[in-house]
Design a protein around this motif. Sequence first.
Motif, PDB file in Angstrom:
ATOM      1  N   PHE A 299     -35.311 -22.774 -15.687  1.00  0.00           N
ATOM      2  CA  PHE A 299     -35.292 -21.798 -14.549  1.00  0.00           C
ATOM      3  C   PHE A 299     -34.782 -20.481 -15.092  1.00  0.00           C
ATOM      4  O   PHE A 299     -33.694 -20.251 -15.889  1.00  0.00           O
ATOM      5  N   ARG A 300     -35.465 -19.592 -14.732  1.00  0.00           N
ATOM      6  CA  ARG A 300     -35.051 -18.218 -15.338  1.00  0.00           C
ATOM      7  C   ARG A 300     -34.536 -17.422 -14.350  1.00  0.00           C
ATOM      8  O   ARG A 300     -33.999 -16.190 -14.462  1.00  0.00           O
ATOM      9  N   SER A 301     -34.131 -17.801 -12.752  1.00  0.00           N
ATOM     10  CA  SER A 301     -33.477 -17.291 -11.924  1.00  0.00           C
ATOM     11  C   SER A 301     -32.953 -18.417 -10.960  1.00  0.00           C
ATOM     12  O   SER A 301     -33.507 -19.704 -11.072  1.00  0.00           O
ATOM     13  N   TRP A 302     -31.860 -17.897 -10.245  1.00  0.00           N
ATOM     14  CA  TRP A 302     -31.358 -19.006  -9.256  1.00  0.00           C
ATOM     15  C   TRP A 302     -32.474 -19.201  -8.246  1.00  0.00           C
ATOM     16  O   TRP A 302     -32.381 -20.436  -7.650  1.00  0.00           O
ATOM     17  N   GLN A 303     -33.309 -18.177  -7.898  1.00  0.00           N
ATOM     18  CA  GLN A 303     -34.149 -18.524  -6.882  1.00  0.00           C
ATOM     19  C   GLN A 303     -35.207 -19.621  -7.330  1.00  0.00           C
ATOM     20  O   GLN A 303     -35.411 -20.418  -6.530  1.00  0.00           O
ATOM     21  N   GLU A 304     -35.599 -19.722  -8.279  1.00  0.00           N
ATOM     22  CA  GLU A 304     -36.270 -20.682  -8.870  1.00  0.00           C
ATOM     23  C   GLU A 304     -35.702 -22.123  -9.028  1.00  0.00           C
ATOM     24  O   GLU A 304     -36.455 -22.940  -8.468  1.00  0.00           O
ATOM     25  N   SER A 305     -34.574 -22.200  -9.163  1.00  0.00           N
ATOM     26  CA  SER A 305     -33.974 -23.657  -9.071  1.00  0.00           C
ATOM     27  C   SER A 305     -33.716 -23.950  -7.830  1.00  0.00           C
ATOM     28  O   SER A 305     -33.784 -25.042  -7.320  1.00  0.00           O
ATOM     29  N   ASP A 306     -33.469 -23.115  -6.700  1.00  0.00           N
ATOM     30  CA  ASP A 306     -33.325 -23.171  -5.328  1.00  0.00           C
ATOM     31  C   ASP A 306     -34.526 -23.804  -4.600  1.00  0.00           C
ATOM     32  O   ASP A 306     -34.599 -24.593  -4.009  1.00  0.00           O
ATOM     33  N   ASN A 307     -35.584 -22.925  -5.273  1.00  0.00           N
ATOM     34  CA  ASN A 307     -37.129 -23.478  -4.788  1.00  0.00           C
ATOM     35  C   ASN A 307     -37.266 -24.812  -5.515  1.00  0.00           C
ATOM     36  O   ASN A 307     -38.149 -25.620  -4.499  1.00  0.00           O
ATOM     37  N   TRP A 308     -36.882 -25.034  -6.691  1.00  0.00           N
ATOM     38  CA  TRP A 308     -37.446 -26.489  -7.034  1.00  0.00           C
ATOM     39  C   TRP A 308     -36.413 -27.425  -6.242  1.00  0.00           C
ATOM     40  O   TRP A 308     -37.269 -28.533  -6.019  1.00  0.00           O
TER      41      TRP A 308
END
Length: 166
Positions: free
Chosen positions: A150-159
């Motif tokens: 994940f390159r951002s917290w948004q990516e991890s939240d989406n996952w």
Amino acid sequence: MFQKALVIGSPGAGKSTFARKLRDAAGLPLYHLDMLWHKPDKTTITPEEFDQKLAAILAKDRWVIDGNYLRTLETRIKPCDAVFLLDPPVDACLAAAEARIGTRRDDLPWVEESLDDEFRQYILDFPRTQLPAVRTLLEKYQKEKTVVIFRSWQESDNWLASLHER
């Protein structure tokens, strides 16, 4: 679905936050390596003690382990099913580390009172001193493990949100 997951990355990358959310979403027990290594008086246990405690966790059937600890990373990767690398920009890691000063956390046995120069420098140096070895290990095991970066917290939240849809 995985039963044994690692959450790794720079200090301030959001490992502990992601690990807690992953624990809640997957129903797995969570272990914070900082809680193994550090004592409440800000000293540490010996590497041998740490390795014994870590081995006891790794022997369990299910877990999420939060923490980078490069010295033991390959030992942890071997039995895991999934590795989650949080790799946001360094400035975001520094800002997050500074924002948590004075906050009681369940992943550290004391409340940080300041971001000392040595720790700040460790975060600044992480992409150069730690991340290349992390990436080498992830490449070594990527065919037999689930590896998610994940390159951002948004990516991890989406996952994490997508876990609920499965």
